[in-house]
Design a protein around this motif. Structure first.
Motif, PDB file in Angstrom:
ATOM      1  N   LYS A 157      -3.360  -6.268  60.459  1.00  0.00           N
ATOM      2  CA  LYS A 157      -3.778  -4.899  60.684  1.00  0.00           C
ATOM      3  C   LYS A 157      -5.095  -4.868  61.447  1.00  0.00           C
TER       4      LYS A 157
ATOM      5  N   MET B  30      -9.212  -1.374  60.363  1.00  0.00           N
ATOM      6  CA  MET B  30      -7.798  -1.345  60.059  1.00  0.00           C
ATOM      7  C   MET B  30      -7.089  -0.119  60.532  1.00  0.00           C
ATOM      8  N   GLY B  31      -7.759   0.928  60.739  1.00  0.00           N
ATOM      9  CA  GLY B  31      -7.018   2.119  61.088  1.00  0.00           C
ATOM     10  C   GLY B  31      -7.703   3.321  60.505  1.00  0.00           C
ATOM     11  N   ASP B  32      -7.179   4.459  60.789  1.00  0.00           N
ATOM     12  CA  ASP B  32      -7.848   5.705  60.463  1.00  0.00           C
ATOM     13  C   ASP B  32      -7.114   6.378  59.319  1.00  0.00           C
ATOM     14  N   ALA B  35      -5.757   9.795  60.190  1.00  0.00           N
ATOM     15  CA  ALA B  35      -4.940  10.021  61.388  1.00  0.00           C
ATOM     16  C   ALA B  35      -3.847  11.033  61.127  1.00  0.00           C
ATOM     17  N   THR B  36      -3.027  10.784  60.126  1.00  0.00           N
ATOM     18  CA  THR B  36      -1.990  11.756  59.823  1.00  0.00           C
ATOM     19  C   THR B  36      -2.034  12.147  58.358  1.00  0.00           C
ATOM     20  N   ILE B  42      -0.413  15.194  63.739  1.00  0.00           N
ATOM     21  CA  ILE B  42      -1.765  14.670  63.835  1.00  0.00           C
ATOM     22  C   ILE B  42      -2.740  15.647  63.182  1.00  0.00           C
ATOM     23  N   THR B 305      -1.133   0.441  54.716  1.00  0.00           N
ATOM     24  CA  THR B 305      -0.684   1.122  55.927  1.00  0.00           C
ATOM     25  C   THR B 305      -1.361   2.470  56.089  1.00  0.00           C
ATOM     26  N   SER B 307      -4.539   2.807  55.271  1.00  0.00           N
ATOM     27  CA  SER B 307      -5.965   2.463  55.383  1.00  0.00           C
ATOM     28  C   SER B 307      -6.790   3.018  54.230  1.00  0.00           C
TER      29      SER B 307
ATOM     30  N   ASP C 448       1.090   0.187  65.077  1.00  0.00           N
ATOM     31  CA  ASP C 448       1.271   0.743  63.749  1.00  0.00           C
ATOM     32  C   ASP C 448       0.874   2.217  63.786  1.00  0.00           C
ATOM     33  N   SER C 449       1.575   3.100  63.048  1.00  0.00           N
ATOM     34  CA  SER C 449       1.262   4.522  63.252  1.00  0.00           C
ATOM     35  C   SER C 449      -0.157   4.917  62.884  1.00  0.00           C
ATOM     36  N   ASP C 450      -0.742   4.284  61.871  1.00  0.00           N
ATOM     37  CA  ASP C 450      -2.131   4.622  61.546  1.00  0.00           C
ATOM     38  C   ASP C 450      -3.073   4.345  62.700  1.00  0.00           C
ATOM     39  N   ILE C 451      -2.752   3.321  63.471  1.00  0.00           N
ATOM     40  CA  ILE C 451      -3.606   2.972  64.597  1.00  0.00           C
ATOM     41  C   ILE C 451      -3.265   3.835  65.799  1.00  0.00           C
ATOM     42  N   PHE C 453      -2.068   6.836  65.895  1.00  0.00           N
ATOM     43  CA  PHE C 453      -2.519   8.211  65.772  1.00  0.00           C
ATOM     44  C   PHE C 453      -4.006   8.312  65.458  1.00  0.00           C
TER      45      PHE C 453
END
Lengths: 317, 344, 580
Positions: A157, B30-32, B35-36, B42, B305, B307, C448-451, C453
């Motif tokens: 990730k 790792m990600g936001d 985001a959703t 969004i 997934t 985050s 990956d969708s978190d990334i 979006f």
């Protein structure tokens, strides 16, 4: 029994155990290896798989492997498509060939990273001991304490989407290939490092090391030319089995969706793509699955054989 | 011995510290989580700005780590998201036992989120471990005694295939054979997913029925590996002198196998199994997902997934602690089993 | 001796091969004609009066047996408080136990639930200037603990939503209200600063029980950590919440006093099965009565097993968002002819037919299947000759013979990114190949969708303009046509990182029309404005529709009277019945 005493006479009579030139490690290993039929089978199969993946590229062009034809999707194996077609009509036989290249490549290079890091850290730790050893071992334990699959997921990730597509020899590869290689390599070295360290700890007390030090050989030379060759056995076995582990790890991460991204094919992500078609289109998972199985099986046989061959205490001597 | 244990525990503390730093750093990119937020569209800009401030996600990473470690009740934070930090903090930090609240299940403490799922994973893991120990010992001993016989070869063949197969394969194929197709063919069948049928309730027999396939999938690979290993060590032990002595002394066969040989052969197994227990927690990630088993592996995947840093850190830390604890326990058990080993 | 080892291994491998072959041939034999299943229940209820017919007798006793339905959710709700979640799976569950003030039926018509009738200008519910909307609540609505539902609950919900001490998921559109008043306990008066056209589609999706949560708010200063968020024993709707076991299931029990009619199904279980393939397996094995978001590839298998597939349009369309940023986007995309060429060169029709099994069609506009799309809108046809012509006209020709067009030294290679869903990755591969024929190079990326979006502030690839073509499925505030993606004010930058105009489009004509429609409460006026909007977006190819994305529901053979609405799927759940 008495004949051996008599053969010390100048006339060169019969070659026997006492007079025969000693076999090198390589020759000894080969002799023992030869008796291990399964290992031979494993080695031969692996060789054939390599030919399949890298040689098959001469029969099917990459263009053909990536050629989509949505009208011909999900066809069962036939004469035109011996392994059938996938969800967008690509020929699975050609895809397993190119996918095999990537899977095997990932397996090998991940292990190279694992070997480099594991041997380096284990050797330094075991040889120098003291505070360096304590520090390195704490770090090794820290990485070891996090279960590999969790670390793989978190790292996947972390690096996801960061690397651009790579162009090599006119072919495009998803950047995730490099990511996967690194993270598999970076999560599997601690095990090897501990084994190497244990070997070094016991070997460095030996006389030949003391002799080497006495004659003023540098530390690096002692490590690489004296101790390391004597501890090669567990490293070779570990490396061999590590390839199987790397290929399986790649399949696992692909299954969880974080592996190599299409359209770059690997056996692992072909399995993941087949996940929803287990019943309806079994050829989608059967062929990549069998190839993974055969590869890991042969590697395991090979590793088994190598372990028996290289282990001086084994019964097959 | 006690001093050894205390020393190991003290050594574990900086270890856990290092682990937490490594993990926290990895978690940052790792990600936001906004985001959703699990939705299908969004997140709107105004909402995202506000939530970023309210959840403290706009702070630099070392501040976030600090708050996670020792809480923020000594500082003010921006509770209403208007850019001004005026409300006193309410978190106490990990070191005081406050694992924080989940970003995904807003407001729910991490300990509750994990605590709901931990027992389910334990049920799965411990059963699997038991099955692995018993069966691998049994199969390994049997194989060793009947070396090179037909059964031995069959078992070896299956073992090799077993630990060459990815686990999700075994899981899904077994689900399709034993659940879907058995039902279709009119044979007694097993349930497909879940830990129990909600209409029947969480009874012991329900859970047991649902345990069969997941435990089978998890243990198959380990069984394959360990039975080979035990077979190997048993063979080694059986060739030792003391066994030959025992045989020549006329000690009954069963005693030789179980009292003398097995005890010595099982020493390395203890180490491996002890270290393996916390790793089984991880191996369950894939199985739990396929069988919809409500355990920690699935929790980890779901929250990773999305985050959700507090929950993921909580799980990883819990596992690291478990690994350290089990390492110490294994060493103690090893010393107890093998009188030659002493710790200073 | 060791030879026998590998002989047995081969044997086992062979048997595996045979087993899988057997499986493949078993499948076709196991098909049951689905149609026949739904017929007998209708006939079995005919002769129940004849005492000599045992099967008919069997339909009597079930009255004593509870009817329990099981729905399979692939995502577990994160919280049950409507203010804190954006999840579809949470929002539609609310229809069971925390009714919306009104919902929409399967034709898209509004349906009052908590109120007596929909307010409009004719019945005085909406004021002349459109800024005041009055709701009249029903007399027979009660919370599950017996307390009547009053206007106070509405006011409390509004207060909690806009209260900065609550980290709610979404404040809008409640922040547009200047005040909410209750002249009497059954009347709610909403006062807006300006006429808010989208009120019907976006408001009152679940009311909070003031008598339960107000004490919590007063004690803690926030309702973030209320017990009710996880254990909402007090609700209002056809069902009452019974329990929620994290990771496994949630249970709801029928509300005998539901004012629109007692539900026929006594209990509903929601089972959480995160894995799509496991969901399908459970549905085939009959362990679930309802499933959601079924992948097209699974549909034939499910239909063979007797499960009905219902597709409902909920406003979602899968499409390409073109990057028009002058600095970060590809220079070719600045020319409308190039964008049109991309539309002509992409055979979306065959894609829909083959990959989506013909179950849906390419979307022409963002507002397909609503009255807001411009009349007779048809997607761009597949015409590679036209695409080539347009590209030539725009000056992009292959001057160096490498198969890709170029101009002024820049190769026409577009970066096309999307999430990791299989159907999208398949689409990418097909597009790459089709564009080779018109000389357009495509670089494929998936995230990956978190990334994917992630916003501008998080370095999301689409938001930061790294991708030339981004593909995903999205909707307006369905059933309301409003959306914010093409407003100039929403362009993200370092000063405003949360902006959602990830295409960096600033079209003044379009912007003005969007501002206008937001104030038009009159349906005809608003519709006319949207016709203009959709025409502009279509002509200039700001957005290219790939397929219409209806929601696919799998309805098991036991469920009867099921009607699914696009925006509020479970609107008639109290009429559903279960036949064993």
């Amino acid at each position: 029994m008495n004949s051996s005493l008599e053969s010390s006479s100048p006339a060169p009579a019969v070659q026997d155990m006492l007079e025969a030139p000693p076999l090198t490690l390589g020759q000894l290993t080969w002799r023992r290896f030869r008796r291990h039929k399964m290992a031979i089978f494993g080695a031969v199969t692996l060789f054939l798989l390599f030919i399949y993946s890298f040689g098959g590229a001469f029969i099917f062009s990459e263009q053909y492997a990536n050629f989509t034809e949505t009208g011909a999707r999900l066809q069962a194996p036939s004469s035109t498509h011996p392994f059938g077609t996938d969800t967008i009509g690509r020929d699975i036989l050609a895809r397993t060939i190119y996918g095999g290249q990537i899977s095997l490549f990932i397996g090998l290079t991940a292990v190279i990273i694992e070997l480099l890091m594991g041997v380096m850290i284990g050797a330094i730790s075991g040889y120098y001991g003291g505070r360096i050893d304590a520090l390195l071992m704490r770090f090794t334990e820290a990485v070891l304490n996090i279960p590999q699959i969790f670390l793989l997921l978190v790292m996947a990730k972390f690096f996801a989407g960061k690397l651009p597509n790579i162009q090599v020899l006119g072919r495009t590869f998803s950047g995730s290939v490099v990511v996967i290689i690194f993270i598999i390599g970076l999560t599997s070295w601690p095990y090897l490092a501990r084994i190497v360290r244990a070997e070094f700890l016991s070997l460095k007390e030996n006389d030949f090391v003391m002799a080497a030090r006495a004659t003023g050989t540098s530390s690096t030379e002692i490590i690489f030319r004296h101790i390391l060759p004597n501890s090669i056995a567990p490293i070779v076995v570990s490396g061999t089995l590590g390839v199987a582990n790397a290929i399986l790890s790649e399949a696992y991460i692909s299954f969880l969706g974080m592996g190599v991204q299409p359209p770059t094919a690997t056996w692992g992500n072909m399995l993941e793509g087949a996940y929803n078609y287990i019943e309806s289109s079994p050829w989608l998972w059967f062929f990549p699955g069998m190839l993974i199985l055969l590869t890991t099986l042969s590697i395991n046989f090979l590793g088994d054989g190598l372990r028996d061959a290289l282990d001086p205490h084994s019964r097959a001597a | 011995m006690t001093r050894y244990i205390i020393r190991r525990i003290l050594q574990a503390i900086p270890l856990l510290f290092i682990i937490s730093v490594i993990l926290f750093v990895l978690m940052q990119n790792m990600g936001d989580p906004l985001a959703t937020m699990g939705g299908r569209t969004i997140t709107r800009s105004a909402e995202r700005e506000r939530l970023t401030r309210q959840l403290g996600l706009d702070k630099p990473i070392y501040m976030q780590y600090l708050y996670w470690l020792i809480g923020n009740d000594w500082d003010k934070f921006d509770r209403d998201g208007d850019g001004i930090e005026e409300s006193p903090g309410i978190r106490k930090g990990i070191l005081r036992g406050d694992f924080g609240t989940s970003l995904v299940n807003r407001g729910i403490p991490v300990t509750t989120v994990i605590g709901d799922r931990l027992p389910n994973t334990l049920i799965l893991m411990l059963t699997a471990e038991l099955v692995i120990i018993l069966f691998s010992l049994g199969i390994g001993v049997y194989s060793a005694l009947r070396q090179y016989s037909f059964m031995d070869n069959l078992i070896t063949g299956i073992s090799f295939i077993g630990y060459s197969m990815p686990i999700f394969f075994i899981a899904l194929v077994s689900m399709y054979i034993f659940s879907v197709n058995f039902k279709r063919w009119g044979l007694p069948y097993l349930p497909t997913v879940g830990m129990f049928d909600p209409q029947v309730g969480k009874t012991a027999s329900e859970v047991l029925r649902h345990l069969i396939l997941p435990v089978f999938s998890i243990s198959f690979i380990s069984l394959a590996a360990y039975s080979r290993y035990i077979r190997g060590t048993m063979l080694e032990v059986l060739n030792q002198d003391y066994i030959r002595t025992a045989k020549s002394k006329g000690i009954p066969r069963r005693d030789i196998i179980f009292v003398h040989a097995l005890k010595n052969a099982s020493l390395p197994i203890v180490t491996i199994i002890g270290l393996d227990l916390p790793l089984l927690l991880a191996g369950a990630v894939v199985t739990e997902r396929i069988f919809a088993w409500p355990g920690m592996g699935r929790l980890f995947l779901d929250h990773l997934t999305r985050s959700d840093t507090p929950v993921v850190m909580g799980i990883l830390l819990l596992i690291s602690v478990a690994v350290v604890v089990f390492q110490i326990l294994t060493d103690i058990t090893y010393a107890w089993l093998d009188p030659r080993i002493t710790y200073k | 001796m060791k030879k026998t080892h590998w002989m047995f291994t081969i044997l086992i491998l062979l048997s595996l091969v045979l087993a899988s072959c057997a499986q493949a041939t078993q499948a076709p034999e196991a098909t049951e004609p689905p149609v026949v299943e739904t017929e007998p229940p209708a006939e079995a209820t005919e002769p129940p009066t004849e005492a000599t017919e045992p099967p008919a007798e069997a339909t009597e006793p079930p009255a004593a047996e509870r009817k329990v339905a099981t729905f399979i959710w692939t995502q577990e709700f994160d919280t049950l408080n409507p203010l804190y979640t954006n999840m579809w799976f949470a929002a539609i569950t609310h229809q069971l136990w925390l009714s919306y003030a009104w919902d929409f039926d399967d034709q898209g018509n509004p349906n009052p639930v908590l109120i007596t009738e929909m307010p409009s200008q004719d019945n005085g519910g909406i004021s002349e200037d459109g800024t005041t909307i009055t709701l009249t609540l029903r007399d027979d609505i009660f919370w599950s603990d017996g307390t009547p539902v009053t206007a106070d609950d509405f006011i409390f919900t509004w207060q909690m939503t806009i209260d900065p001490n609550n980290t709610v998921a979404q404040v809008s559109p409640y922040d547009l209200l200047t005040s909410v008043e209750a002249p009497d306990p059954k009347t709610v008066v909403m006062n807006f600063a300006e006429p808010f056209a989208a009120w019907a589609g976006t408001m009152w999706h679940g009311i909070l029980p003031a008598h339960i949560l107000r004490p919590v708010y007063e004690a803690e200063g926030t309702i973030d950590n209320a017990e009710w968020n996880r254990n909402p024993t007090v609700g209002v709707g056809p069902y009452n919440f019974a329990e929620w076991e994290s990771g496994s299931y949630a249970r709801f029990v029928a509300n005998e006093n539901f004012w629109l009619g007692k539900p026929a199904i006594d209990e509903v279980f929601f089972r959480f099965v995160p894995d799509d393939a496991s969901q399908v397996a459970a549905l085939k094995a009959g362990e679930g009565d309802l499933g959601t978001f079924i992948a097209y590839s699974d549909i034939p298998g499910l239909q063979d097993a007797g499960v009905n597939i219902v597709t409902v349009f909920s406003g979602y369309n899968e499409g390409w968002y073109m990057n028009l940023s002058p600095e970060k986007g590809h220079p070719a995309l600045q020319d409308v002819r190039v964008r049109q060429a991309l539309a002509y060169g992409f055979d979306r029709f065959t894609l829909n037919k083959d990959l989506l099994l013909g179950l849906t069609v390419p979307a022409a506009t963002y507002w397909d299947n609503t009255p807001y799309a411009f009349p007779d809108a048809e997607p761009y046809p597949y015409d590679p000759a036209m695409a080539n012509q347009l590209l030539d006209e725009a000056g992009w020709v292959d001057s160096n013979g490498d198969g890709t067009r170029d101009k002024d030294g820049v190769e026409l290679v577009l970066r096309y990114g999307t999430t990791t869903r299989e159907i999208r990755q398949d689409t990418q591969a097909v597009v790459q190949q089709q564009y080779q024929e018109i000389g357009v190079g495509v670089e494929l990326l998936s995230y990956d969708s978190d990334i994917f979006f992630g916003g501008y502030g998080d370095g999301g690839p689409s938001a930061t303009g790294e991708l030339d073509i981004s593909e995903w499925s999205d909707t307006t505030d369905y059933p309301d046509p409003n959306m914010a993606y093409w407003l100039c004010s929403e362009i993200p930058s370092d000063e405003s990182p949360a902006g959602v105009n990830w295409q960096y489009i600033c079209d003044e004509e379009l912007d003005a029309l969007f501002q206008l429609q937001n104030t038009q409460v009159d349906f005809a006026e608003r519709q006319a404005t949207f016709h203009q909007i959709s025409k502009i977006v279509f002509d200039k190819v700001y957005w290219l529709g790939v397929w219409q994305d209806p929601d696919t529901f799998a309805i098991g053979p036991r469920l009867q009277n099921v009607k699914i609405s696009g925006s509020t799927p479970f609107y008639n759940i109290y009429e559903w019945d279960l036949v064993p």
